[in-house]
Enzyme design. Sequence first.
Site, PDB file in Angstrom:
ATOM      1  N   LYS A  58      27.862  34.301   4.401  1.00 14.80           N
ATOM      2  CA  LYS A  58      28.964  33.591   5.035  1.00 14.80           C
ATOM      3  C   LYS A  58      30.124  34.542   5.311  1.00 14.80           C
ATOM      4  CE  LYS A  58      28.440  28.767   3.746  1.00 14.80           C
ATOM      5  NZ  LYS A  58      28.793  27.747   2.772  1.00 14.80           N
TER       6      LYS A  58
HETATM    7  N1  GLU Z   1      25.427  23.388  -1.001  1.00 11.51           N
HETATM    8  C1  GLU Z   1      24.285  24.259  -1.064  1.00 11.51           C
HETATM    9  C2  GLU Z   1      24.502  25.426  -0.133  1.00 11.51           C
HETATM   10  O1  GLU Z   1      25.294  25.344   0.794  1.00 11.51           O
HETATM   11  C3  GLU Z   1      22.983  23.578  -0.677  1.00 11.51           C
HETATM   12  C4  GLU Z   1      22.448  22.758  -1.750  1.00 11.51           C
HETATM   13  C5  GLU Z   1      21.121  22.090  -1.483  1.00 11.51           C
HETATM   14  O2  GLU Z   1      20.664  22.005  -0.334  1.00 11.51           O
HETATM   15  O3  GLU Z   1      20.545  21.629  -2.451  1.00 11.51           O
HETATM   16  O4  GLU Z   1      23.881  26.445  -0.328  1.00 11.51           O
END
Ligand code: GLU
Length: 281
Positions: free
Chosen positions: A243
């Site tokens: 990111k």
């Molecule tokens: N919030 C997590 C991420 O952005 C993804 C979690 C999930 O898909 O279980 O990496």
Amino acid sequence: MIVTRFAPSPTGRLHLGHAYSAALGHQRARESGGKFLLRIEDLDGTRCRPEFVDETLDDLHWLGLTWDEPLLVQSQRASAYEAALQRVADQGLVYPCFCTRSDIAAALEAPHGAAAHYPGTCRGMPDDPERRASLPHSWRLDAQKALALVGLPSWTEADGRHLHSTREDLDDAILARKDAPAAYHLACVVDDAAGGVTLVSRAADLRSSTPIQRLLQTLLGLPEPVYLHHSLVVHADGRRLAKRDRAPTLAAMREAGIDGRTTAADLLAGKLPLGFAFAQA
Ligand code: GLU
């Protein structure tokens, strides 16, 4: 009927890997006449920013993806997480952890608990309500005790493989953070169950989260979804898309006038822009 979800953390801008993940989950749900849910994983108050939520919604619109209501925002779900934590606590399977912020930060730096195992410093300490009242603490799962109760977890992948975890896959994970009513794994299983998610489709680098999440589902009596751990999108030289990389965010592609629907269709057809490749974790 398949219910999937896309669960971004608003800690930065989305990139092609997120687009692939969202498009794939969307496709699986829509082709079965099911639901595609969107969940904002914003429990980390120090790293999440509201403008990234707005951008995420813009990115999904640009990709031509639609999601079903309700849009779930984790920072608004404290009571659901507290109830789940209590349920695990009632089974005698949690303990407060007073380890310093830097210990915990080191463990959280690796993606979603893939860090070295917690050394167990606070496990087995006699309960001290006074200390708990005066010092910030997280709550950890006593994995050993949990496994003695329900055994090693297993799960089924969308291609039909049945996979078994090993003891090394499971740690005394933090269930509730010092600064939030839940940590990732607990919030994830509570919310997947609340949405009736039947297919957890997410990138292969999150596969290491599946054993602990299956264990929590068993302890909480939640239904078992199927898992689809899909390929990652990486730079052609194998580097991860981070990111924090300046390019190529979906926002930059949008601003450059690239067509989002075509981008999504191409990703699903296995076609990537020049300079990118699919990889397993
Ligand atoms: N919030 C997590 C991420 O952005 C993804 C979690 C999930 O898909 O279980 O990496």
